[in-house]
Write a protein that holds these residues in place. Structure first.
Motif, PDB file in Angstrom:
ATOM      1  N   ALA A   7      -3.700   8.674   7.970  1.00 45.92           N
ATOM      2  CA  ALA A   7      -4.464   7.458   7.696  1.00 45.92           C
ATOM      3  C   ALA A   7      -5.921   7.572   8.131  1.00 45.92           C
ATOM      4  CB  ALA A   7      -3.800   6.272   8.396  1.00 45.92           C
ATOM      5  N   PHE A   8      -6.188   8.129   9.318  1.00 45.70           N
ATOM      6  CA  PHE A   8      -7.529   8.062   9.891  1.00 45.70           C
ATOM      7  C   PHE A   8      -8.289   9.389   9.877  1.00 45.70           C
ATOM      8  CE2 PHE A   8      -5.046   4.669  11.960  1.00 45.70           C
ATOM      9  CZ  PHE A   8      -5.800   3.578  11.566  1.00 45.70           C
ATOM     10  N   ASN A   9      -7.578  10.493   9.694  1.00 48.07           N
ATOM     11  CA  ASN A   9      -8.257  11.788   9.599  1.00 48.07           C
ATOM     12  C   ASN A   9      -8.354  12.265   8.156  1.00 48.07           C
ATOM     13  OD1 ASN A   9      -8.317  11.661  12.352  1.00 48.07           O
ATOM     14  ND2 ASN A   9      -6.862  13.315  12.727  1.00 48.07           N
ATOM     15  N   GLU A  10      -7.269  12.099   7.413  1.00 51.90           N
ATOM     16  CA  GLU A  10      -7.245  12.543   6.021  1.00 51.90           C
ATOM     17  C   GLU A  10      -7.589  11.432   5.032  1.00 51.90           C
ATOM     18  OE1 GLU A  10      -6.853  15.671   5.392  1.00 51.90           O
ATOM     19  OE2 GLU A  10      -6.362  16.188   7.474  1.00 51.90           O
ATOM     20  N   TYR A  11      -7.711  10.206   5.530  1.00 52.07           N
ATOM     21  CA  TYR A  11      -8.022   9.044   4.689  1.00 52.07           C
ATOM     22  C   TYR A  11      -7.015   8.879   3.546  1.00 52.07           C
ATOM     23  CZ  TYR A  11     -12.384   9.254   7.260  1.00 52.07           C
ATOM     24  OH  TYR A  11     -13.315   9.284   8.272  1.00 52.07           O
ATOM     25  N   GLU A  12      -5.753   9.037   3.891  1.00 50.32           N
ATOM     26  CA  GLU A  12      -4.666   8.811   2.942  1.00 50.32           C
ATOM     27  C   GLU A  12      -3.782   7.689   3.491  1.00 50.32           C
ATOM     28  OE1 GLU A  12      -2.784  12.627   2.409  1.00 50.32           O
ATOM     29  OE2 GLU A  12      -4.135  13.119   0.765  1.00 50.32           O
ATOM     30  N   ALA A  13      -4.367   6.502   3.535  1.00 43.23           N
ATOM     31  CA  ALA A  13      -3.683   5.362   4.139  1.00 43.23           C
ATOM     32  C   ALA A  13      -2.448   4.962   3.338  1.00 43.23           C
ATOM     33  CB  ALA A  13      -4.642   4.176   4.252  1.00 43.23           C
ATOM     34  N   GLY A  14      -2.472   5.130   2.033  1.00 42.36           N
ATOM     35  CA  GLY A  14      -1.305   4.814   1.221  1.00 42.36           C
ATOM     36  C   GLY A  14      -0.123   5.705   1.560  1.00 42.36           C
ATOM     37  N   ALA A  53       1.183   4.677   4.906  1.00 43.12           N
ATOM     38  CA  ALA A  53       1.976   3.450   4.786  1.00 43.12           C
ATOM     39  C   ALA A  53       3.377   3.759   4.273  1.00 43.12           C
ATOM     40  CB  ALA A  53       1.277   2.463   3.852  1.00 43.12           C
ATOM     41  N   ALA A  54       3.489   4.718   3.367  1.00 42.88           N
ATOM     42  CA  ALA A  54       4.808   5.110   2.862  1.00 42.88           C
ATOM     43  C   ALA A  54       5.655   5.722   3.975  1.00 42.88           C
ATOM     44  CB  ALA A  54       4.652   6.102   1.701  1.00 42.88           C
ATOM     45  N   LEU A  55       5.034   6.547   4.811  1.00 46.55           N
ATOM     46  CA  LEU A  55       5.761   7.118   5.946  1.00 46.55           C
ATOM     47  C   LEU A  55       6.205   6.015   6.911  1.00 46.55           C
ATOM     48  CD1 LEU A  55       3.552  10.255   6.751  1.00 46.55           C
ATOM     49  CD2 LEU A  55       5.730  10.206   5.537  1.00 46.55           C
ATOM     50  N   GLY A  56       5.308   5.070   7.163  1.00 45.76           N
ATOM     51  CA  GLY A  56       5.660   3.977   8.057  1.00 45.76           C
ATOM     52  C   GLY A  56       6.775   3.113   7.497  1.00 45.76           C
ATOM     53  N   LEU A  57       6.733   2.854   6.206  1.00 46.64           N
ATOM     54  CA  LEU A  57       7.788   2.055   5.589  1.00 46.64           C
ATOM     55  C   LEU A  57       9.122   2.781   5.638  1.00 46.64           C
ATOM     56  CD1 LEU A  57       8.574  -0.486   4.039  1.00 46.64           C
ATOM     57  CD2 LEU A  57       7.889   0.656   1.919  1.00 46.64           C
ATOM     58  N   THR A  58       9.091   4.094   5.453  1.00 45.35           N
ATOM     59  CA  THR A  58      10.327   4.882   5.540  1.00 45.35           C
ATOM     60  C   THR A  58      10.940   4.797   6.930  1.00 45.35           C
ATOM     61  OG1 THR A  58       9.493   6.430   3.875  1.00 45.35           O
ATOM     62  CG2 THR A  58      11.315   7.178   5.244  1.00 45.35           C
ATOM     63  N   TYR A  82       0.819  -1.215   0.000  1.00 48.75           N
ATOM     64  CA  TYR A  82       0.000   0.000   0.000  1.00 48.75           C
ATOM     65  C   TYR A  82       0.855   1.269   0.000  1.00 48.75           C
ATOM     66  CZ  TYR A  82      -4.207  -2.738   0.781  1.00 48.75           C
ATOM     67  OH  TYR A  82      -5.253  -3.619   0.632  1.00 48.75           O
ATOM     68  N   ALA A  83       2.123   1.169   0.401  1.00 49.27           N
ATOM     69  CA  ALA A  83       2.999   2.340   0.363  1.00 49.27           C
ATOM     70  C   ALA A  83       3.210   2.842  -1.050  1.00 49.27           C
ATOM     71  CB  ALA A  83       4.344   2.007   1.008  1.00 49.27           C
ATOM     72  N   PHE A  84       2.981   1.987  -2.023  1.00 52.61           N
ATOM     73  CA  PHE A  84       3.162   2.371  -3.427  1.00 52.61           C
ATOM     74  C   PHE A  84       1.826   2.585  -4.128  1.00 52.61           C
ATOM     75  CE2 PHE A  84       6.911   0.016  -2.164  1.00 52.61           C
ATOM     76  CZ  PHE A  84       7.940   0.785  -2.677  1.00 52.61           C
ATOM     77  N   THR A  85       0.791   2.854  -3.346  1.00 48.28           N
ATOM     78  CA  THR A  85      -0.541   3.036  -3.923  1.00 48.28           C
ATOM     79  C   THR A  85      -1.195   4.301  -3.403  1.00 48.28           C
ATOM     80  OG1 THR A  85      -1.682   1.817  -2.146  1.00 48.28           O
ATOM     81  CG2 THR A  85      -0.833   0.527  -4.006  1.00 48.28           C
TER      82      THR A  85
END
Length: 295
Positions: free
Chosen positions: A258-265, A268-273, A46-49
């Motif tokens: 993820a939960f306020n802006e609904y930009e989970a992808g 996920a990229a931030l988490g992967l970084t 999902y980090a790439f989506t």
């Protein structure tokens, strides 16, 4: 006792016992794979989506990482992580070493003091954060009782420092107890030799104690770096990353994306970084360990 009752020798029985052990471990391994490995692999995908967290995801390549590299909010959050690391890595460590050394000189009621040191750590972070949020209130907290009506958590200049103060208070007692256990493993004869050479208390501490507990210090320093990058609970409960992003760190920013802006992808990229950064930290630790730096 017959030969049938004795433990058999050879390769086959040992192999059979190994298979039986793996059979008993398999439910836990499968559960761990579903709970940990599955979401981890999903995060990488999902980090790439472009994904809102619901519905289908659209593959966009490295766009999320490019956005994060240029995002001022990410820059500010990373800077706050750096400030957090400097404070969280220095103040509790210094207090823990000092507390452990002073406690090592105490012969009576040492167990009681160790328990008192450890209490803030074993209390749930939600409880600690809620209590300190009330204590730092400008209308009913400690400051108000002393005539200082300052919004410690509501002032952008003091919000991050105030939360860090609470986390340091929560953390340093744990370090003191761990350092004390390590100090008790140092050979007393080394202190006797240092005294015979005329070393004072400070020289004994720097020349005998610190080298003797170096593996523990190095390991806890590594964990401090990792926990700094994962800082979330106290900040989220006490300030929510505010006011105006003054106490925002990468973890709280990820949550909001993820939960306020609904930009989970993007989250996920931030988490992967951050995972990659932690991976480099662990690799550096293993490299230094192989070089014997902690010995």
């Amino acid at each position: 006792m017959t030969t049938m009752d004795t433990a058999p020798t050879g390769g086959r029985p040992k192999s059979r016992g190994s298979k039986r052990a793996w059979l008993f471990l398999s439910p836990l391994l499968i559960l761990n794979g579903l709970v940990v490995l599955g979401p981890a692999l999903a995060t990488v995908y999902y980090a790439f989506t472009d994904w809102s967290g619901l519905g289908p995801a659209t593959f966009i390549g490295f766009d999320n990482f490019t956005r994060a590299f240029a995002d001022p909010a990410v820059h500010d959050a990373l800077w706050h992580n750096v400030i957090w690391f400097v404070l969280f890595g220095s103040i509790p460590t210094a207090m823990g070493l000092l507390g452990a050394y002073l406690l090592s000189q105490v012969k009576r009621f040492q167990v009681l003091f160790r328990a008192l040191y450890f209490i803030p750590y074993v209390v749930a972070s939600v409880v600690n954060a809620a209590v300190w949020k009330m204590l730092l209130s400008p209308t009913s907290g400690i400051g108000h009782a002393m005539g200082i009506d300052h919004a410690w958590l509501g002032d952008p200049d003091t919000s991050l420092l105030s939360v860090n103060f609470v986390v340091d208070w929560h953390w340093w007692g744990f370090l003191a107890v761990v350092y004390l256990a390590a100090m008790q493993g140092v050979d007393p004869e080394l202190y006797d030799a240092a005294k015979m050479d005329g070393a004072n208390r400070w020289q004994q501490f720097t020349s005998v104690t610190l080298p003797g507990i170096r593996p523990t210090v190095v390991f806890l320093s590594l964990m401090t770096v990792i926990w700094t990058l994962k800082a979330f609970d106290y900040i989220f409960i006490m300030t929510g990353g505010g006011p105006a992003g003054s106490s925002e760190v990468v973890s709280t920013l990820m949550y909001k994306q993820a939960f306020n802006e609904y930009e989970a992808g993007y989250a996920a990229a931030l988490g992967l970084t951050m995972t990659v950064i932690i991976g480099f930290v662990l690799a550096g630790y293993q490299y230094l360990k192989r070089k014997g730096w902690e010995e």
